[in-house]
Design an enzyme around this catalytic site. Structure first.
Site, PDB file in Angstrom:
ATOM      1  N   GLY A 268      45.778  46.237  44.778  1.00 48.70           N
ATOM      2  CA  GLY A 268      44.679  46.202  45.899  1.00 48.70           C
ATOM      3  C   GLY A 268      45.429  45.831  47.362  1.00 48.70           C
ATOM      4  CB  CYS A 269      43.778  44.084  50.035  1.00 45.66           C
ATOM      5  SG  CYS A 269      44.298  43.341  51.618  1.00 45.66           S
TER       6      CYS A 269
END
Length: 173
Positions: free
Chosen positions: A11-12
């Site tokens: 993810g981020c």
């Protein structure tokens, strides 16, 4: 001092730096992009979803202090391994979870760890995190590096759903 590298997408990348950065034996955690078809992509290009890249971190570590196996275990505890289409509020291909291996030993460690997690019953859904060979890694723009230190309020706001999931899933016992 020996040195090795590991690349994880979860993810981020802002949210993936801090958990590794705090461990003994970690020399650096760099935010970047990997697994796509565009050379030296920009953040805007990756966000467009047209580069094939995913946000990732490249960890440089001392394997005599922390093992690849330990890094994989830390990785699992930062992601939702049942969500192949992003992580938490970040959706899309550029946020997909992937463990990248550099050799057969790392592949076997990652596969065994994934199977152990699946067999543990901790998750009701299948573990869908991909395990793939390492691809070229492109360092993200400077403003993405060490984001949790540079902009702690924005980091805290973006990491909230992840932190709640981690707490509820791994520290509720």
């Amino acid at each position: 001092m020996s040195e090795a590298k590991a690349i994880f997408a979860g993810g981020c990348f802002w949210c993936m730096v801090h958990p590794f950065d705090q461990q003994p034996g970690i020399h650096s955690v760099i935010s970047g992009y990997t697994d796509g078809h565009v050379v030296n992509p920009t953040y805007e290009q990756v966000c467009s979803g047209e580069t094939g890249h995913t946000e990732a971190v490249e960890i440089t570590y001392d394997p005599s202090i922390i093992s690849y196996e330990a890094l994989v275990e830390i990785y699992w505890q930062q992601t939702d391994p049942t969500d192949a289409f992003g992580q938490f509020q970040d959706r899309g291909d550029s946020y997909r979870p992937v463990i990248f291996y550099q050799n057969e030993e790392e592949r076997l460690i990652a596969e065994k760890s994934k199977q152990t997690l699946q067999d543990s019953g901790r998750f009701n859904e299948p573990i869908v995190t991909e395990i793939k060979p390492v691809a070229p890694f492109y360092v993200a723009e400077d403003y993405h590096q060490d984001f949790y230190k540079k902009d702690p309020l924005r980091y805290k706001a973006s990491s909230g759903p992840r932190e709640k999931f981690v707490k509820d899933t791994w520290h509720a016992e």
